[in-house]
Each structure stands twice: as C-alpha cells, then as structure tokens.
Design a protein around this motif. Structure first.
Motif, PDB file in Angstrom:
ATOM      1  N   VAL A  77      36.694   5.788 -46.165  1.00 24.49           N
ATOM      2  CA  VAL A  77      35.900   6.492 -45.302  1.00 24.49           C
ATOM      3  C   VAL A  77      36.402   7.930 -44.733  1.00 24.49           C
ATOM      4  CG1 VAL A  77      34.151   6.766 -43.435  1.00 24.49           C
ATOM      5  CG2 VAL A  77      34.054   4.865 -45.043  1.00 24.49           C
ATOM      6  N   VAL A  78      37.608   7.437 -44.114  1.00 23.00           N
ATOM      7  CA  VAL A  78      38.435   8.136 -43.281  1.00 23.00           C
ATOM      8  C   VAL A  78      39.073   9.462 -44.238  1.00 23.00           C
ATOM      9  CG1 VAL A  78      40.570   8.673 -41.842  1.00 23.00           C
ATOM     10  CG2 VAL A  78      38.934   6.796 -41.355  1.00 23.00           C
ATOM     11  N   ILE A  79      39.555   9.097 -45.411  1.00 23.31           N
ATOM     12  CA  ILE A  79      39.995   9.739 -46.472  1.00 23.31           C
ATOM     13  C   ILE A  79      39.166  11.004 -46.934  1.00 23.31           C
ATOM     14  CG2 ILE A  79      41.221  10.134 -48.671  1.00 23.31           C
ATOM     15  CD1 ILE A  79      42.771   7.471 -47.870  1.00 23.31           C
ATOM     16  N   VAL A  80      38.140  10.448 -47.326  1.00 23.38           N
ATOM     17  CA  VAL A  80      36.945  11.144 -47.696  1.00 23.38           C
ATOM     18  C   VAL A  80      36.653  12.181 -46.688  1.00 23.38           C
ATOM     19  CG1 VAL A  80      34.628  11.284 -48.866  1.00 23.38           C
ATOM     20  CG2 VAL A  80      36.304   9.892 -49.675  1.00 23.38           C
ATOM     21  N   ALA A  81      36.134  11.870 -45.554  1.00 19.26           N
ATOM     22  CA  ALA A  81      35.953  12.731 -44.438  1.00 19.26           C
ATOM     23  C   ALA A  81      36.807  13.821 -44.117  1.00 19.26           C
ATOM     24  CB  ALA A  81      35.840  12.025 -43.292  1.00 19.26           C
ATOM     25  N   LEU A  82      37.974  13.364 -44.133  1.00 18.37           N
ATOM     26  CA  LEU A  82      39.408  14.602 -44.200  1.00 18.37           C
ATOM     27  C   LEU A  82      39.232  15.410 -45.189  1.00 18.37           C
ATOM     28  CD1 LEU A  82      42.154  12.277 -42.574  1.00 18.37           C
ATOM     29  CD2 LEU A  82      40.679  13.868 -41.457  1.00 18.37           C
ATOM     30  N   ALA A  83      39.136  14.852 -46.375  1.00 13.87           N
ATOM     31  CA  ALA A  83      38.835  15.802 -47.436  1.00 13.87           C
ATOM     32  C   ALA A  83      37.689  16.877 -47.278  1.00 13.87           C
ATOM     33  CB  ALA A  83      38.924  15.123 -48.929  1.00 13.87           C
ATOM     34  N   ALA A  84      36.790  16.227 -47.059  1.00 14.32           N
ATOM     35  CA  ALA A  84      35.476  17.304 -46.838  1.00 14.32           C
ATOM     36  C   ALA A  84      35.723  18.229 -45.645  1.00 14.32           C
ATOM     37  CB  ALA A  84      34.502  16.294 -46.435  1.00 14.32           C
ATOM     38  N   LEU A  85      36.268  17.963 -44.722  1.00 10.41           N
ATOM     39  CA  LEU A  85      36.575  18.941 -43.772  1.00 10.41           C
ATOM     40  C   LEU A  85      37.565  19.873 -44.223  1.00 10.41           C
ATOM     41  CD1 LEU A  85      37.259  16.677 -40.654  1.00 10.41           C
ATOM     42  CD2 LEU A  85      35.166  18.044 -41.046  1.00 10.41           C
ATOM     43  N   LEU A  86      38.804  19.509 -45.113  1.00 11.78           N
ATOM     44  CA  LEU A  86      39.512  20.583 -45.858  1.00 11.78           C
ATOM     45  C   LEU A  86      38.701  21.520 -46.846  1.00 11.78           C
ATOM     46  CD1 LEU A  86      42.662  18.337 -46.155  1.00 11.78           C
ATOM     47  CD2 LEU A  86      42.177  20.119 -44.549  1.00 11.78           C
ATOM     48  N   ASN A  87      37.780  21.089 -47.143  1.00 12.58           N
ATOM     49  CA  ASN A  87      36.981  21.388 -48.155  1.00 12.58           C
ATOM     50  C   ASN A  87      35.928  22.536 -47.311  1.00 12.58           C
ATOM     51  OD1 ASN A  87      35.710  22.139 -50.849  1.00 12.58           O
ATOM     52  ND2 ASN A  87      33.756  21.019 -50.326  1.00 12.58           N
ATOM     53  N   GLY A  88      36.035  22.634 -46.164  1.00 14.58           N
ATOM     54  CA  GLY A  88      35.380  23.624 -45.455  1.00 14.58           C
ATOM     55  C   GLY A  88      33.914  22.958 -44.840  1.00 14.58           C
ATOM     56  N   SER A  89      33.689  21.732 -44.990  1.00 16.34           N
ATOM     57  CA  SER A  89      32.540  21.091 -44.269  1.00 16.34           C
ATOM     58  C   SER A  89      32.536  20.981 -42.818  1.00 16.34           C
ATOM     59  CB  SER A  89      32.412  19.725 -44.718  1.00 16.34           C
ATOM     60  OG  SER A  89      32.026  19.631 -46.249  1.00 16.34           O
ATOM     61  N   THR A  90      31.507  21.233 -42.105  1.00 16.11           N
ATOM     62  CA  THR A  90      31.806  21.284 -40.561  1.00 16.11           C
ATOM     63  C   THR A  90      31.928  19.880 -40.279  1.00 16.11           C
ATOM     64  OG1 THR A  90      29.464  21.357 -40.359  1.00 16.11           O
ATOM     65  CG2 THR A  90      30.325  23.491 -40.452  1.00 16.11           C
ATOM     66  N   PRO A  91      32.360  19.618 -38.978  1.00 16.51           N
ATOM     67  CA  PRO A  91      32.395  18.192 -38.547  1.00 16.51           C
ATOM     68  C   PRO A  91      31.097  17.495 -38.328  1.00 16.51           C
ATOM     69  CG  PRO A  91      34.095  19.505 -37.303  1.00 16.51           C
ATOM     70  CD  PRO A  91      33.136  20.441 -38.198  1.00 16.51           C
ATOM     71  N   GLN A  92      30.172  18.533 -38.112  1.00 17.55           N
ATOM     72  CA  GLN A  92      28.571  18.006 -37.957  1.00 17.55           C
ATOM     73  C   GLN A  92      28.037  17.855 -39.372  1.00 17.55           C
ATOM     74  OE1 GLN A  92      25.781  20.539 -36.039  1.00 17.55           O
ATOM     75  NE2 GLN A  92      24.167  19.273 -36.363  1.00 17.55           N
ATOM     76  N   ASP A  93      28.460  18.408 -40.204  1.00 23.39           N
ATOM     77  CA  ASP A  93      27.965  18.115 -41.744  1.00 23.39           C
ATOM     78  C   ASP A  93      28.452  16.691 -42.145  1.00 23.39           C
ATOM     79  OD1 ASP A  93      26.315  20.173 -41.788  1.00 23.39           O
ATOM     80  OD2 ASP A  93      27.537  21.298 -42.989  1.00 23.39           O
ATOM     81  N   VAL A  94      29.807  16.547 -41.920  1.00 20.80           N
ATOM     82  CA  VAL A  94      30.485  15.372 -42.174  1.00 20.80           C
ATOM     83  C   VAL A  94      29.905  14.205 -41.452  1.00 20.80           C
ATOM     84  CG1 VAL A  94      32.781  13.756 -42.281  1.00 20.80           C
ATOM     85  CG2 VAL A  94      32.593  16.318 -42.700  1.00 20.80           C
ATOM     86  N   ALA A  95      29.725  14.247 -40.161  1.00 19.31           N
ATOM     87  CA  ALA A  95      29.044  13.033 -39.455  1.00 19.31           C
ATOM     88  C   ALA A  95      27.729  12.941 -39.783  1.00 19.31           C
ATOM     89  CB  ALA A  95      29.088  13.392 -37.775  1.00 19.31           C
ATOM     90  N   ASP A  96      26.897  13.885 -39.981  1.00 20.79           N
ATOM     91  CA  ASP A  96      25.622  13.856 -40.599  1.00 20.79           C
ATOM     92  C   ASP A  96      25.572  12.914 -41.738  1.00 20.79           C
ATOM     93  OD1 ASP A  96      24.542  14.939 -38.407  1.00 20.79           O
ATOM     94  OD2 ASP A  96      23.959  16.907 -39.104  1.00 20.79           O
ATOM     95  N   SER A  97      26.363  13.334 -42.730  1.00 25.45           N
ATOM     96  CA  SER A  97      26.458  12.688 -43.990  1.00 25.45           C
ATOM     97  C   SER A  97      26.577  11.118 -43.939  1.00 25.45           C
ATOM     98  CB  SER A  97      27.385  13.468 -44.987  1.00 25.45           C
ATOM     99  OG  SER A  97      26.969  14.556 -45.295  1.00 25.45           O
ATOM    100  N   PHE A  98      27.836  11.106 -42.811  1.00 26.14           N
ATOM    101  CA  PHE A  98      28.252   9.665 -42.747  1.00 26.14           C
ATOM    102  C   PHE A  98      27.039   8.656 -42.389  1.00 26.14           C
ATOM    103  CE2 PHE A  98      29.526   6.720 -39.592  1.00 26.14           C
ATOM    104  CZ  PHE A  98      30.403   5.817 -40.332  1.00 26.14           C
ATOM    105  N   GLY A  99      26.480   9.287 -41.241  1.00 28.45           N
ATOM    106  CA  GLY A  99      25.405   8.544 -40.503  1.00 28.45           C
ATOM    107  C   GLY A  99      23.969   8.456 -41.503  1.00 28.45           C
TER     108      GLY A  99
END
Length: 484
Positions: free
Chosen positions: A41-63
């Motif tokens: 989960v941590v690796i995919v979240a970091l990769a999404a941030l590097l792809n340009g996703s906002t922290p909120q988008d990553v957090a929303d997708s997670f939850g």
C-alpha cells in the motif's frame, strides 16, 4: 540450523539445492504476509504521488477502496471454513486419509500433492486450495513417512500458482463469456467470447497440460531429502484435525440440536436448488460459481456432520483460521483502488500508464510477451483475478484489436500469466496458510523456484502458440430492444 542439517542442505543437488537456498533465504528475510500488504500500500501510494496525484486523491482512493473486496473477503473466509467443516467430517476425513496413504516416498508425496492440487484446480480453484492443504496435512500425519511440510504446503498451492486461471473457474474467461457481466465499454471492444474461444482452445489445453507436467516435475525434484527435511512437528504445527467429542443432550430443548432431521431437510432444499440451477442455466456457469460452491459445501458439511451440534463444533474450530484473511484483504482492495483510480496530473492512472507503456513496445509479434509480462508485474501488486481483468481489459483488448491479435488468445495470455504472481505474492496463499498453520515465508522459497522456471516457459508458450491463431474481428451483440 544444526551442523548436520547444514551439511545435508549443502549436499543437496540440482533443484533441491536451489529450493533449500531459497527456503533458507525466505525464512530469514521474507516478511509476514500482512507486512507484505502494508508495504505494498505504501509503495503504490508513493508511486501515485510521483505520478502527479494529489495527496487528497491518494487518501480518498485508499479510504474509499478499502472495503471494495468485502464480498470477496467473506467468500475467501468461507472457502477456508467450509473446507475445514467438510474435510473434518467423518466420511471425507476417511477419504483424504486413504489418498494420503498412496505415496511411498517423501519426494513422490510432494509431487502427488502438486498433481492432485492442479487437477482439482482445473475444476474449481476454491476446492483445490482446501483439498490440497488438507491432503498435505494428512500426509504429514503419517508416522511411516518423513516428508518436508514446507514442500508439501507449496505443492498444495500449485493449483493456484500454475493453472487455476486456465480452468473452468477462470474469472476472466467467465466474465468474457457472459454478456450481462461485461461493462458496456468492454462489450463494445470484444463482444462475447465463449469458452470455445478461450479455455477450450487446443492451445490453452496444451498449455495447461505442459504446466501441470512441468510443475509436478519441479515439485518432485526440489523436495528436500534426508536431514534437510523439516516436518510439521519440527515446525511446531499441530496436525490434530480430530473434531471435539460429541456432547450428549442434557435437556429436552436440545433435542433438535442432536437430531439429523434439520440437516437432512436443508440438504434436500439445497439439492433442489442445485437441480434448478442445472436445468435453467448453462452447465459450466453453474459449476464455476464460487457462491454456489460455497453454499453446497456449507450445507454438505452440515449433512456430513449429521447433527447441528457437531456441525457448530466444527465451525468453531475453523473460525480462527480466517483471521489473517479478514485483516489483510482490505489492504489489497485499497492498493487496487490507488493503482486504478488515483489520477495523475495528465488525468491517467498508474495502471493506464503501465498498460500504455507495455502496449507501445509490444507491436508485432512481441505483443503476447509484453502483455504477459505486464500481467505478471501488475499482478504482483494487484492480485485480484477477475476484478483486475475488468480494469485492464478495455485498453488491453483494444490494443489487441489494433495489432490484430486474436482476442480469445489475449484473454488466455492474461490467464496463463495471471497465476504467476501468486507464486510470489501471498494474497491467494492466505486461505492455504490458514489450513496449514504456516507462514508465507515457509512456502515462498519453494514457490519462488517454480516462478523462476515457469516465467520463461510461459513467455515462450504465449509467443509460439499465439502465432497459430488468426485474428477474428469481434462480433458485437445487438443492443436489447427498448420498450416503446
């Protein structure tokens, strides 16, 4: 490790020596399956941030995606529970005990479990994972045969690690064969592809046969021998599957709890439902239904235990084995959601970037190999079977049409490669681990060896056999007429 064991491990030859080295490495360095999920989960979240996703988008997708696999989590928990309940019933326990007496040597015991696990998996992967695990436990209980319990467990997993997606319960093949299950965007690209264009092609059946033979041989040659063997007792595993002694009725109100009347009536009701399913639905869709399988096995367990009290005692013993599944599967659901829903700055997800990359470099004859590699790589992070196919299929199948690759074989390329990540990622290993009472690190040394050998064979097969197909434009079904 003792000096004697070290000498014995060092004296192993060929695949047995490689398997022992991998087993020692994974025992020391491979984390628990839950740690693997947290790190993913941590690796995919970091990769999404590097792809340009906002922290909120990553957090929303997670939850928002955390509970996407709730139904599947319950199904997998019920696979373990129903398998335990049925297998610990007196009739089935006797059958498994008889099968456990067949192999005469430690190495043939391992290959015997691998072969039966894969054979059963062609019919139903859920049955395979419980059947293989309980057969491994039964063999391990033999006092006249000293067998490595880790190798037995890995062999029991081969149905899920080699051929499950090439069988009747293939999620992708089932989805493609059922128009009502296909999203409109995918239906417009592929049309309906029945089993005759996917799992029942001679190329797919030949691939399945090759993988079964190859896996069985590897399991046989890599099984530890002599002092390198680690039995279930040495691993601290309790092999006692004996049900609790039947209690006696103490008051009149408990009469039905000790009577076979209600279980038999439930069995008749379930049999009636099953007959209705076979009469009104295609045979293959009925036998491939996981929900139907779980219903039949749950009621079968009730009938085989004869009384509700005996049945509930078996259920109570089985429930703790589902704990790992319940806490880990939501993490994989969250990982899948981040990978497929968190859009980057260009409006594309990580999954779409991966698909575009592999498809662009897969023009011409390399397409089959590229899609297989893509499926393996993505499957390590999102081991979701049919769910992942729904995400990948629209652009993978469109790319297949663009390069004129046979669409039915494209589905099978996915299916052939889909099993490989299971040999590394412990996602689908969890129900088996619950049955075996082992950890992922105990098996991965042996399954990793299978992965190393399977990968080049799979890539060669999808490439060579892909050249025997011709491209057939999809036949898109006409839309259903609307009411005036």
């Amino acid at each position: 490790m003792s000096t004697a064991t070290t000498r014995s491990a060092g004296s192993e030859k060929g695949l047995a020596r490689v398997a022992q080295a991998l087993a020692r490495w994974t025992e020391k360095w491979f984390p628990d399956a839950y740690i693997f999920a947290l790190a993913g989960v941590v690796i995919v979240a970091l990769a999404a941030l590097l792809n340009g996703s906002t922290p909120q988008d990553v957090a929303d997708s997670f939850g928002n995606g955390f509970w996407d696999l709730t139904a599947f989590t319950l199904q997998m928990s019920m696979v373990v529970l129903t398998g335990y309940v049925v297998a610990t019933s007196p009739p089935v326990a006797k059958l498994i005990a008889r099968l456990a007496r067949v192999p005469q040597t430690a190495t043939t015991a391992v290959s015997f479990v691998a072969f039966l696990s894969m054979s059963v998996s062609f019919l139903n992967w859920g049955l395979s994972i419980v059947f293989g695990g309980l057969l491994a436990r039964a063999i391990a209980r033999r006092t006249d045969l000293r067998v490595d319990y880790r190798a037995l467990g890995a062999a029991a997993f081969m149905g899920l690690g080699a051929v499950w997606a090439l069988g009747l319960s293939s999620s992708a093949a089932q989805l493609q064969a059922t128009a009502a299950s296909l999203p409109p965007a995918l239906l417009e690209v592929t049309g309906v592809l029945d089993f005759g264009k996917t799992i029942f092609t001679w190329q797919s059946l030949l691939t399945c046969a090759i993988l079964i033979v190859l896996t069985t041989v590897i399991a046989h040659l890599s099984a530890p021998k002599g002092e390198a063997i680690r039995t279930a007792t040495e691993l601290g595993v309790d092999l006692d599957d004996t049900p609790e002694p039947a209690s006696t009725r103490e008051r009149p109100g408990e009469w039905l709890e000790y009577s076979p009347i209600l279980p038999m009536l439930m069995g008749l009701l379930t049999a009636g439902w099953l007959v209705s399913q076979f009469v009104t639905k295609p045979f293959l869709s009925v036998i491939s239904s996981l929900n139907g399988y779980l219903l039949v096995f749950l009621i079968l367990g009730l009938v085989l235990h004869r009384t509700p009290r005996n049945f509930l005692q078996a259920v109570t013993k089985a429930v703790p084995a589902t704990a790992g599944i319940l806490v880990q599967f939501p993490l994989y659901a969250a990982m899948a959601a981040i990978l497929t829903k968190a859009e980057g700055g260009s409006g594309t997800t990580l999954s779409e970037h991966l698909a575009t990359f592999f498809t662009n470099i897969g023009a011409g004859g390399a397409f089959a190999v590229v899609i297989a590699l893509y499926t393996v790589i993505l499957g390590i992070f999102v081991p979701s079977g049919g769910g992942k196919w729904l995400v990948e299929a629209p652009y993978v199948m469109q790319s297949a049409t663009d390069v004129e690759m046979n669409l039915g074989w494209t589905v099978q390329i996915y299916n052939i490669a889909e099993a490989l990540p299971n040999l590394i990622n412990p996602f689908f290993m969890l129900p088996l681990l619950a049955v075996l009472k082992l950890r992922a690190r105990d098996l991965v040394g042996f399954t990793f060896l299978q992965f190393i050998i399977h990968l080049p064979v799979v890539l060669l097969l999808v490439w060579l056999l892909g050249m025997t197909f011709t491209f057939e434009p999809p036949v898109i079904p006409a839309p259903a007429p609307t009411a005036p």
